[in-house]
Design an enzyme around this catalytic site. Structure first.
Site, PDB file in Angstrom:
ATOM      1  N   HIS B 125      45.889  35.734  41.196  1.00 24.28           N
ATOM      2  CA  HIS B 125      45.081  36.838  40.652  1.00 24.28           C
ATOM      3  C   HIS B 125      44.210  37.457  41.755  1.00 24.28           C
ATOM      4  O   HIS B 125      44.190  38.680  41.931  1.00 24.28           O
ATOM      5  CB  HIS B 125      44.200  36.318  39.506  1.00 24.28           C
ATOM      6  CG  HIS B 125      43.223  37.323  38.982  1.00 24.28           C
ATOM      7  ND1 HIS B 125      43.433  38.037  37.828  1.00 24.28           N
ATOM      8  CD2 HIS B 125      42.018  37.760  39.465  1.00 24.28           C
ATOM      9  CE1 HIS B 125      42.420  38.858  37.612  1.00 24.28           C
ATOM     10  NE2 HIS B 125      41.544  38.706  38.599  1.00 24.28           N
ATOM     11  N   GLU B 126      43.506  36.605  42.482  1.00 29.27           N
ATOM     12  CA  GLU B 126      42.597  37.121  43.519  1.00 29.27           C
ATOM     13  C   GLU B 126      43.363  37.881  44.592  1.00 29.27           C
ATOM     14  O   GLU B 126      42.892  38.904  45.103  1.00 29.27           O
ATOM     15  CB  GLU B 126      41.786  35.980  44.130  1.00 29.27           C
ATOM     16  CG  GLU B 126      40.843  35.278  43.164  1.00 29.27           C
ATOM     17  CD  GLU B 126      39.913  36.223  42.417  1.00 29.27           C
ATOM     18  OE1 GLU B 126      39.466  37.222  43.015  1.00 29.27           O
ATOM     19  OE2 GLU B 126      39.634  35.980  41.225  1.00 29.27           O
ATOM     20  N   HIS B 129      43.838  41.433  43.917  1.00 27.84           N
ATOM     21  CA  HIS B 129      42.718  42.279  44.358  1.00 27.84           C
ATOM     22  C   HIS B 129      42.808  42.533  45.859  1.00 27.84           C
ATOM     23  O   HIS B 129      42.580  43.659  46.324  1.00 27.84           O
ATOM     24  CB  HIS B 129      41.374  41.608  44.055  1.00 27.84           C
ATOM     25  CG  HIS B 129      41.053  41.500  42.597  1.00 27.84           C
ATOM     26  ND1 HIS B 129      41.207  42.547  41.723  1.00 27.84           N
ATOM     27  CD2 HIS B 129      40.563  40.455  41.855  1.00 27.84           C
ATOM     28  CE1 HIS B 129      40.830  42.156  40.506  1.00 27.84           C
ATOM     29  NE2 HIS B 129      40.451  40.896  40.567  1.00 27.84           N
ATOM     30  N   HIS B 135      41.439  45.161  37.779  1.00 34.78           N
ATOM     31  CA  HIS B 135      41.747  44.414  36.562  1.00 34.78           C
ATOM     32  C   HIS B 135      42.577  45.248  35.594  1.00 34.78           C
ATOM     33  O   HIS B 135      42.344  46.445  35.435  1.00 34.78           O
ATOM     34  CB  HIS B 135      40.460  43.953  35.873  1.00 34.78           C
ATOM     35  CG  HIS B 135      39.861  42.757  36.542  1.00 34.78           C
ATOM     36  ND1 HIS B 135      38.521  42.510  36.576  1.00 34.78           N
ATOM     37  CD2 HIS B 135      40.437  41.734  37.212  1.00 34.78           C
ATOM     38  CE1 HIS B 135      38.282  41.387  37.237  1.00 34.78           C
ATOM     39  NE2 HIS B 135      39.443  40.905  37.642  1.00 34.78           N
TER      40      HIS B 135
END
Lengths: 87, 173
Positions: B125-126, B129, B135
């Protein structure tokens, strides 16, 4: 013109709302510019409700604007620290 | 946001890497996990994104690298302190801000376990980014902001795939 106190939410008087205020600010739903400096940085009740609704909508909950149990529960769910709303 | 007409979709922050061969370094390891295991989980987390694009990720032991990865507690120098167990688990910077990823070392990071917080999923997930994804409001997407527990059959959601391919194109080989 003096602003009526009742028009603004006083977070000190509502249990748990300090944390919610912090949460909504941290993740991009409330910006400092929405606070009213002439009334102790309180937030317009409509602004607060809209911020809750935006969070609920983003998270897939019913966008009621009410700080209900489901919303509070989701706010306590572990999550990423990056803002949801990137300006 | 994506250009399709659905109301829910991925979101792009607005920056991306100009190169597709990216490097990374774990400059601070977690206290409670074996280094080799962490190396493997981090590599797996990057592979999630290289599976659907031409991006490649190479681990390096020395700077300079594109993405620096650190496990830190509380205030750790970026003005965005971690909050201990629970709450926020990690954060990462978009490409325009350097792409670095920080993980809260106060969390109970685990590997292939239903206990604690799964390192692979949070890292994947990170790194989304770090690559320029914001998101998503699609609940099943990896880029949704909430930790949903360990998923032994983890797959990227089509929303995540559309998002990363909007930034870096489809895999060509």
């Amino acid at each position: 013109t003096p602003i009526e106190d009742s028009f603004y939410l006083n977070f000190d008087s509502i249990e748990g709302t300090d944390d919610v205020d912090l949460y909504l600010s941290q993740f991009g739903y409330l910006s400092p510019s929405l606070r009213n400096p002439t009334s102790g940085n309180l937030i317009d009740a409509n602004t607060w409700e809209r911020a809750i609704m935006e969070f609920q909508s983003f998270a897939g909950l019913n966008a009621t604007g009410d700080l209900d149990e489901e919303t509070m529960e989701l706010m306590q769910t572990p999550r990423c620290g990056v803002k949801d709303k990137v300006g | 946001f994506g250009s399709d007409t659905r109301s829910k979709r991925y979101a792009l922050q607005g920056s991306r890497w100009k190169v597709k061969a990216l490097t990374y370094r774990i400059s601070k390891y977690p206290k409670r996990l074996n280094r080799k295991e962490v190396d493997d989980e981090i590599a797996k987390a990057f592979n999630v994104w290289s599976e659907y694009t031409d991006l490649t990720f190479t681990a390096k032991k020395q700077n300079p690298v594109h993405i620096d990865i650190r496990f830190e507690e509380s205030e750790h120098g970026d003005g965005d302190p971690f909050d201990g167990p629970g709450g926020t688990l990690a954060h990462a910077y978009f490409p325009v801000y350097g792409g670095d990823a920080h993980f809260d070392d106060a969390e109970y990071w685990t590997i292939k376990s239903t206990r604690g917080t799964n390192l692979f999923q949070v890292a994947a997930h990170e790194f989304g980014h770090s690559l320029g994804l914001s998101h998503s409001d699609v609940r099943s997407a990896l880029m949704a902001p909430f930790y949903r527990g360990y998923d032994s059959n983890f797959r990227l959601d089509s929303d995540d795939i559309q998002g990363i391919q909007a930034l870096y194109g489809r895999k060509t080989s």
